[in-house]
Each structure stands twice: as C-alpha cells, then as structure tokens.
Design a protein around this motif. Structure first.
Motif, mmCIF file in Angstrom:
data_model
loop_
_atom_site.group_PDB
_atom_site.id
_atom_site.type_symbol
_atom_site.label_atom_id
_atom_site.label_comp_id
_atom_site.label_asym_id
_atom_site.label_seq_id
_atom_site.Cartn_x
_atom_site.Cartn_y
_atom_site.Cartn_z
ATOM 1 N N SER A 129 44.240 58.386 54.893
ATOM 2 C CA SER A 129 45.187 59.342 55.460
ATOM 3 C C SER A 129 46.220 58.654 56.346
ATOM 4 C CB SER A 129 44.447 60.403 56.270
ATOM 5 O OG SER A 129 43.893 59.860 57.457
ATOM 6 N N GLU A 130 45.907 57.433 56.816
ATOM 7 C CA GLU A 130 46.858 56.711 57.655
ATOM 8 C C GLU A 130 48.157 56.399 56.913
ATOM 9 O OE1 GLU A 130 44.783 53.282 59.057
ATOM 10 O OE2 GLU A 130 43.257 54.447 60.123
ATOM 11 N N GLN A 131 48.123 56.440 55.600
ATOM 12 C CA GLN A 131 49.309 56.151 54.788
ATOM 13 C C GLN A 131 49.949 57.416 54.225
ATOM 14 O OE1 GLN A 131 50.374 53.025 54.870
ATOM 15 N NE2 GLN A 131 48.548 52.586 56.103
ATOM 16 N N LEU A 132 49.444 58.575 54.633
ATOM 17 C CA LEU A 132 49.958 59.838 54.116
ATOM 18 C C LEU A 132 50.766 60.574 55.172
ATOM 19 C CD1 LEU A 132 46.746 61.175 52.305
ATOM 20 C CD2 LEU A 132 48.676 59.939 51.272
ATOM 21 N N ALA A 133 51.619 61.470 54.708
ATOM 22 C CA ALA A 133 52.323 62.342 55.641
ATOM 23 C C ALA A 133 51.306 63.265 56.307
ATOM 24 C CB ALA A 133 53.362 63.168 54.895
ATOM 25 N N PRO A 134 51.500 63.607 57.597
ATOM 26 C CA PRO A 134 50.539 64.465 58.288
ATOM 27 C C PRO A 134 50.236 65.756 57.532
ATOM 28 C CG PRO A 134 52.040 63.507 59.876
ATOM 29 C CD PRO A 134 52.549 63.109 58.505
ATOM 30 N N ALA A 135 51.225 66.318 56.854
ATOM 31 C CA ALA A 135 51.005 67.575 56.134
ATOM 32 C C ALA A 135 50.042 67.412 54.969
ATOM 33 C CB ALA A 135 52.342 68.116 55.629
ATOM 34 N N SER A 136 49.880 66.199 54.467
ATOM 35 C CA SER A 136 49.003 65.957 53.319
ATOM 36 C C SER A 136 47.571 65.623 53.730
ATOM 37 C CB SER A 136 49.558 64.804 52.471
ATOM 38 O OG SER A 136 50.858 65.104 52.002
ATOM 39 N N CYS A 137 47.306 65.596 55.026
ATOM 40 C CA CYS A 137 45.984 65.196 55.523
ATOM 41 C C CYS A 137 45.142 66.416 55.878
ATOM 42 C CB CYS A 137 46.144 64.298 56.746
ATOM 43 S SG CYS A 137 47.067 62.784 56.393
ATOM 44 N N ASP A 138 43.835 66.213 55.936
ATOM 45 C CA ASP A 138 42.898 67.290 56.267
ATOM 46 C C ASP A 138 41.927 66.770 57.329
ATOM 47 O OD1 ASP A 138 41.181 69.411 56.389
ATOM 48 O OD2 ASP A 138 40.823 69.552 54.233
ATOM 49 N N PRO A 139 42.364 66.714 58.595
ATOM 50 C CA PRO A 139 41.520 66.160 59.658
ATOM 51 C C PRO A 139 40.189 66.877 59.830
ATOM 52 C CG PRO A 139 43.794 66.360 60.392
ATOM 53 C CD PRO A 139 43.691 67.100 59.100
ATOM 54 N N LEU A 140 40.156 68.175 59.563
ATOM 55 C CA LEU A 140 38.908 68.915 59.745
ATOM 56 C C LEU A 140 37.873 68.501 58.694
ATOM 57 C CD1 LEU A 140 40.078 72.520 60.695
ATOM 58 C CD2 LEU A 140 39.617 70.552 62.154
ATOM 59 N N ARG A 141 38.322 68.224 57.494
ATOM 60 C CA ARG A 141 37.397 67.751 56.469
ATOM 61 C C ARG A 141 36.883 66.350 56.824
ATOM 62 N NH1 ARG A 141 35.331 68.703 51.737
ATOM 63 N NH2 ARG A 141 35.033 67.079 50.168
ATOM 64 N N VAL A 142 37.768 65.520 57.340
ATOM 65 C CA VAL A 142 37.342 64.191 57.785
ATOM 66 C C VAL A 142 36.296 64.318 58.885
ATOM 67 C CG1 VAL A 142 38.076 62.070 58.942
ATOM 68 C CG2 VAL A 142 39.494 63.048 57.126
#
Length: 302
Positions: A129-142
């Motif tokens: 996710s460090e290489q993705l746009a924030p909108a494409s990430c799912d911090p809660l799943r992580v």
C-alpha cells in the motif's frame, strides 16, 4: 498485554494449571517478538521502545568490529530475520510440547500458525500500500489481518483452547472480539504515530509519514482535503527526509478535515462493539476484564 489476554481467557474459561498457562502465554509473547523483529527489518528500524533492537545491536557490533557500513547493515538485517525465525520456531515448539493432551497441543499450534499466516498477509498488504494512492488502500483490512490476528484474537483463542474450550460459537465470539479490539488498537497506534509524544511512545512522530504509511488518518484526510491539501499530503507522504515542519502541515490537514475525529469515532465504535459481543457471549468475569481493557485503549498516550 498479549500474555495477560492469554491468562484472562484461560482463567475465564476455567483453566487452573499454572504450568500450562505459563507455557502458552510465553509462546504467545515469543510469537509477538518474532514478528516484531521481522517488522523491524521490513521497516528499516534500528530502535524499538527507545532502545536499539536486534537489528540495531548487531549493526553496531559489526561496525565496532570494523565492518563497512553496507556490510554492517547486512549483518544487522540478517540477525533480525534469523532471530525472528528462532522466536517463531520457539513459540510453535512451546505449544507442541505444552503439558496438556496431544489434541489440545495441536489445536494451540494450529491457531498460532493461522494467526502468523494472517499477519504475514496483512504485512504484505501494508508494504504494497506504500506505493498506492491513499484512496486505493484499505487500512482497516490491514489492521484486521496484521494486528488483530495475533495481538488480540490469538491470545484469547490460546487461553480458551488451553482451558479446554471447544464450543465453536464461543471461539467465534472471541474471534469477533479480537477483530474489534485489534482494529481499535491499531487505529490508536496510528494516532500515536502521528500525534503522539516521542518521549511517551519511544517512537518518532514523523517516521510513519516518512515511510509512507497509508493509515486511516491519511486515507480519510486525503479524501476530504481540497486540491491544495492533497498536494501537501502527497508531497510529504513517503518523503524520507520529511521534517517536523512537514509533519505539522499534514497534522493540520488531518485535524482540519475531521479525519482524526473520525478515526477516534471508529476506535470507540469498535471498542463498544467488542464489549457488546463480550457481555453477550462470554463468562461475566472475562467480559468485565475485557471491558476494562477496552477502557484503557480510549485516549491512549503511549
């Protein structure tokens, strides 16, 4: 915290063998230490809780022995990986040789290995996710996979299984409680990583930004900010030499957009949800203990 959760579940479900409890609780802590050492290698950290970690100590020793900077770094990283492997191996061995029935040993080891697999999955998602746009990430799943799995769910399961619990609905309730509390814990940790005092946390308040961590704070702030605000976040996130001033700009945006307040609401919702499940499904004393623990997670400062 993790061994205490093992003990709480063990006693809560009627366990009374201190020798077995010590073995299982120690295995849980060894597993935690192993994953921490691997995490330090992945994140390039040389310090944990304000002191040199395994990687940092090995690197310092190599430099003192006359190794080049690159060779010393290799010694440090190798030491972190191998020490982590040893700790994970010791954890599983402790469970497989615990003073209990063979069937219980296997259930304990299986639960630990499932948690490690989930944590690895969460770590991979976190790094990618460090290489993705924030909108494409799912911090809660992580957070669910990386933190909840082994920091809360596993200790509760290990304690219950060691006590002889085999009732599927009860074990399922523990998993749901672990998921809720684990997500809340990670969100709270992320909050400290951005707004906490380094003197209290033993961690820099800019390192997560420098590492480009896509936390829920960042995801929400980026989505809610105007074009200028998003540009600031994009410029600072992942900037290896980000200054305290850069971090302050991001903190202002996270606060002004309401992202931090929204994360605090999420923390409280998950804690309340976990408490409700506990009182609906668990023995009263265990539910009360977990409710008290949840209370300590509200407004964490370290």
């Amino acid at each position: 915290m993790r061994p205490r959760l093992v003990a709480a579940a063990y006693f809560g479900f009627g366990g009374d063998d201190d020798r077995l409890l010590r073995r299982v609780a120690a295995a849980q802590q060894l597993l935690h230490l192993g994953l921490c050492m691997h995490d330090d290698v992945i994140d390039g950290d040389r310090v944990r809780h304000g002191r040199s970690n395994v990687v940092g100590l090995a690197e310092l020793e190599a430099r003192a022995a006359g190794f080049s900077t690159a060779a010393a770094a290799r010694q440090g990283e190798a030491s972190g990986i191998l020490a982590g492997d040893l700790a994970l191996n010791a954890a599983v061995h402790a469970l497989l040789s615990a003073p209990t029935a063979d069937a219980t040993r296997l259930r304990l080891a299986e639960a630990a290995l499932v948690a490690v697999e989930r944590a690895i999955t969460g770590e991979i998602l976190d790094v990618r996710s460090e290489q993705l746009a924030p909108a494409s990430c799912d911090p809660l799943r992580v957070a669910l996979l990386k933190t909840s799995s082994y920091s809360v769910t596993l200790p509760l399961l290990l304690g219950a299984l060691a006590a002889g619990t085999e009732v599927t609905p009860l074990l399922g309730a523990l998993e749901r409680i672990g998921a809720a509390f684990g997500i809340a814990y990670q969100l709270s940790d992320d909050d400290l990583g951005l707004f906490g005092s380094p003197a209290a946390t033993g961690k820099s308040a800019t390192s997560d930004l420098r590492d480009g961590k896509r936390t829920e704070h960042i995801r929400l702030a980026h989505a809610r900010a105007d074009e200028e605000g998003r540009a600031v976040v994009d410029a600072v996130l992942g900037k290896a030499d980000a200054s305290d001033g850069d971090a302050d700009l991001v903190r202002e945006i996270v606060t002004a957009t309401g992202a931090r307040a929204a994360v605090h609401d999420l923390i409280n919702w998950h804690l309340d949800h976990g408490i409700d499940i506990a009182f609906e499904n668990l023995p009263p004393a265990l539910a009360a203990y977990l409710a008290d623990l949840a209370g300590a997670l509200r407004g964490r400062e370290c």
